[in-house]
Design a protein around this motif. Structure first.
Motif, short mmCIF file in Angstrom:
data_model
loop_
_atom_site.label_atom_id
_atom_site.label_comp_id
_atom_site.label_asym_id
_atom_site.label_seq_id
_atom_site.Cartn_x
_atom_site.Cartn_y
_atom_site.Cartn_z
N VAL A 1 0.85 -1.19 0.00
CA VAL A 1 0.00 0.00 0.00
C VAL A 1 0.89 1.23 0.00
N ILE A 2 0.51 2.22 -0.83
CA ILE A 2 1.15 3.53 -0.82
C ILE A 2 0.07 4.51 -0.39
N THR A 3 0.36 5.32 0.62
CA THR A 3 -0.65 6.27 1.08
C THR A 3 -0.07 7.66 1.31
N ASP A 4 -0.89 8.66 1.04
CA ASP A 4 -0.59 10.03 1.39
C ASP A 4 -0.91 10.19 2.89
N ILE A 5 -0.46 11.26 3.50
CA ILE A 5 -0.80 11.53 4.90
C ILE A 5 -2.01 12.46 5.00
N ASN A 6 -1.94 13.60 4.33
CA ASN A 6 -3.00 14.62 4.45
C ASN A 6 -4.12 14.35 3.46
N MET A 7 -5.23 13.79 3.95
CA MET A 7 -6.38 13.50 3.11
C MET A 7 -7.66 13.76 3.90
N PRO A 8 -8.74 14.10 3.20
CA PRO A 8 -10.03 14.28 3.89
C PRO A 8 -10.60 12.92 4.32
N ARG A 9 -11.56 12.97 5.19
CA ARG A 9 -12.29 11.81 5.71
C ARG A 9 -11.43 10.89 6.57
N LEU A 10 -10.30 10.42 6.07
CA LEU A 10 -9.40 9.58 6.88
C LEU A 10 -7.99 9.81 6.37
N ASP A 11 -7.09 10.25 7.27
CA ASP A 11 -5.73 10.55 6.84
C ASP A 11 -4.87 9.29 6.74
N GLY A 12 -3.63 9.48 6.35
CA GLY A 12 -2.73 8.35 6.17
C GLY A 12 -2.45 7.57 7.43
N PHE A 13 -2.44 8.24 8.57
CA PHE A 13 -2.23 7.52 9.84
C PHE A 13 -3.39 6.55 10.08
N GLY A 14 -4.60 7.00 9.77
CA GLY A 14 -5.77 6.14 9.89
C GLY A 14 -5.70 4.97 8.92
N VAL A 15 -5.19 5.22 7.72
CA VAL A 15 -5.00 4.15 6.75
C VAL A 15 -4.03 3.11 7.29
N ILE A 16 -2.89 3.58 7.79
CA ILE A 16 -1.87 2.66 8.31
C ILE A 16 -2.48 1.81 9.43
N GLU A 17 -3.16 2.46 10.37
CA GLU A 17 -3.76 1.73 11.48
C GLU A 17 -4.83 0.75 10.99
N GLY A 18 -5.62 1.17 10.00
CA GLY A 18 -6.66 0.30 9.45
C GLY A 18 -6.09 -0.92 8.75
N VAL A 19 -5.04 -0.72 7.97
CA VAL A 19 -4.40 -1.86 7.29
C VAL A 19 -3.78 -2.79 8.32
N ARG A 20 -3.09 -2.22 9.29
CA ARG A 20 -2.45 -3.06 10.32
C ARG A 20 -3.48 -3.84 11.14
#
Length: 122
Positions: free
Chosen positions: A50-69
């Motif tokens: 997964v490649i993710t940006d950090i600054n995004m609306p609705r759910l940021d990259g930190f949320g993505v990382i935590e969600g994937v993990r």
């Protein structure tokens, strides 16, 4: 084996650049427009990375990382952060959340591909 990558970024231009750069070397690219979209597409994309940006609306990259993990099926896949941010505190926070690596935009195509291959042990 074709490597599947889920790229999550709220910028249509950045999604296009990533898709073009990585698709041109044979990666199978799946795109998502923000963190929630990315997590919703995770199972169907079944990515190797997964490649993710950090600054995004609705759910940021930190949320993505935590969600994937937190995913039972994809919790151990590598996650690269691709962002304009370069602060040490943000890098540390991403690493603590479970990010594998950090690449600052604008990215160099060859360097991004090299990083992906290295992370995937190719």
């Amino acid at each position: 084996m074709t490597v599947r990558i889920l790229a999550i970024d709220d910028s249509p231009t950045m999604r296009s650049l990533v898709a073009q750069s990585l698709g041109s070397v044979g990666f199978d690219i799946h795109l998502a427009e923000d963190g929630i979209d990315g997590l919703e597409r995770l199972a169907a994309a079944d990515p190797h990375l997964v490649i993710t940006d950090i600054n995004m609306p609705r759910l940021d990259g930190f949320g993505v990382i935590e969600g994937v993990r937190a995913s039972a099926t994809h919790g151990s896949i590598p996650i690269l952060v691709l962002t304009t941010e370069s602060g040490r505190d943000l890098k540390d926070r991403a690493r603590q959340a479970g990010a594998t690596g950090w690449i600052v935009k604008p990215f160099d195509d060859q360097r991004l591909v090299g990083t992906i291959n290295r992370v995937l042990g190719r």
